[in-house]
Design a protein around this motif. Structure first.
Motif: not given
Length: 448
Positions: A114, A168, A256, A351, A355, A393-394, A399
């Motif tokens: 990412l 994502v 992702w 998300i 983003r 995100y992860r 993600a």
């Protein structure tokens, strides 16, 4: 073709298409359909000799490279299937925005993280996105747009597929016509390949749902530039061939995946979640606006700087309006109330807000590093923000990278299903002369 472990570059897409034509000269043709702003050829690979025409458009958004690999995969499948060669002519536009795709080559061939993606991300400003027709087809300004319109008018395709990629989130499809059985085919493909379906994309919040992760694109209406940016009240190349009975499918494939985007349960506290998302987006956009203000007057006045600043300004313009639209405590006179929201909708809005901030931070990072110095001292803060937001995100959204081969297989199968059902559907008749045409809700052009 070699095992697909990474996305092909612009040059590789063209070279592989030319090699296919060399190996199959009687079934495949390659011609120049136009030229980009920077002079790059827009190549059209045509496979098969059937009377029905399919037009598949790869690379309409510069940061969404999956379509280039997908059109090559589709060409191979048609070449291996005499029935499909006889059934239709498959016209594969290899990349609609090759200049923009070249600017993504800093992350395009991996490793796919990412942080690497957002630090090298590029997508032009709204006025330079070739599927958008803010002034109508007769006043299309970009040569890429004019080339696509000319192909649509020449081919009058049964099916047009625009190949997009969600960085994502999950996969979903937008259609100009309802195709009976399509949502079932989509669900089967997604399940077989482990692709999460996005059950509440934020840019389809007000659109009719034709089935899980399938949405009906309303006819566009005209609007001024401010409305176009905040509401995307514009015409598009998606609807231009509608007059010919063309079915258009916008096929989104995720890079992702996030499992939460297909959670269709009722949330416990939607209003509280929306307040948090709105407050976070406002905070992040104000922080980024301050970093931009510290940096802008120190940047070199070059075309490259302007090219990177345009999307930064667009994102920072859009963020406050989106935050207000999602905030349950803010009601304006002309605001459209949010529909009932599932847990999937909330995950998607979270998300989407993140983003916008990450894309803006990544573009600012490129502006500073490209200048060769950081007199305003913003680079450490930008690096910290990108790392923290990517971690969210992860770790916060879950993600997970989807291998390129699986993205391409998913998108290819969805396109083939759309063609088979569109052929059965037979296309729709033109409605351009009917009362009320163009008065419906606006078409959001993936402005995230």
């Amino acid at each position: 073709m070699l095992p697909l472990l990474r996305y092909p570059t612009v040059d590789e897409i063209g070279a592989r298409a030319a090699a296919l034509v060399t190996r199959h000269p009687s079934q495949a043709r390659l011609r120049r359909a136009g030229t980009s702003r920077a002079g790059t050829p827009l190549w059209l690979l045509s496979v098969g000799h059937g009377a029905r025409q399919a037009l598949i458009v790869a690379g309409p958004h510069a940061n969404e490279p999956v379509g280039g690999a997908t059109v090559l995969r589709l060409a191979e499948r048609v070449l291996a299937d005499p029935r499909r060669q006889e059934d239709a002519t498959w016209n594969l536009l290899l990349c609609l925005d090759p200049d923009g795709l070249r600017r993504n080559e800093g992350w395009l061939q991996g490793p796919y993280t990412l942080g690497r993606y957002f630090r090298n991300f590029f997508r032009p400003g709204f006025l330079e996105q070739p599927e958008w027709l803010p002034d109508g087809a007769d006043h299309a300004a970009l040569p890429e747009t004019r080339a696509l319109l000319a192909l649509q008018d020449e081919l009058r395709p049964l099916l047009q597929c625009s190949l997009h990629g969600v960085d994502v989130g999950g996969g979903f499809v937008e259609l100009t016509h309802d195709l009976s059985g399509f949502s079932r085919r989509l669900a089967h493909t997604a399940a077989r390949l482990g692709i999460p379906r996005e059950l509440g994309p934020y840019d389809t919040l007000y659109w009719p749902r034709l089935g899980p992760a399938v949405y009906r694109i309303p006819p566009p209406r005209r609007g001024d530039l401010a409305a176009a940016i905040t509401e995307a009240a514009v015409e598009s190349t998606w609807f231009h061939p509608y007059r010919y009975g063309t079915v258009t499918a916008v096929v989104e494939a995720p890079m992702w995946g996030v499992a939460g985007v297909e959670d269709d349960t009722t949330p416990a506290d939607a209003a509280g979640f929306l307040r948090t998302v709105s407050r976070t987006l406002r905070h992040d956009s104000r922080l980024l606006a301050r970093l931009l203000a510290r940096t802008r007057h120190r940047l070199p006045a070059t075309p490259d700087t302007e090219r990177l600043l345009a999307p930064v300004d667009d994102y920072l313009l859009v963020c406050p309006g989106l935050a207000d639209a999602w905030d349950p405590d803010i009601v304006t006179v002309d605001a459209q109330p949010l529909p009932p929201l599932s847990t999937a909708h909330l995950a998607t809005l979270r998300i989407a807000g993140r983003r916008l901030a990450l894309r803006t931070a990544g573009l600012l990072h490129q502006l500073v590093t490209g200048a060769g110095s950081d007199p305003a001292g913003v680079l450490p803060e930008l690096d910290r923000l990108i790392d923290v937001w990517c971690d969210d995100y992860r770790d916060g959204c879950g993600a997970r990278w989807i291998p390129v081969a699986r993205q391409v297989e998913y998108q290819s199968r969805v396109v083939l299903a759309a063609f088979d059902l569109a052929a059965r559907h037979g296309g729709g008749r033109s409605r351009s002369g009917e009362p009320g045409w163009g008065s419906e809700a606006a078409v959001p052009m993936h402005r995230e």
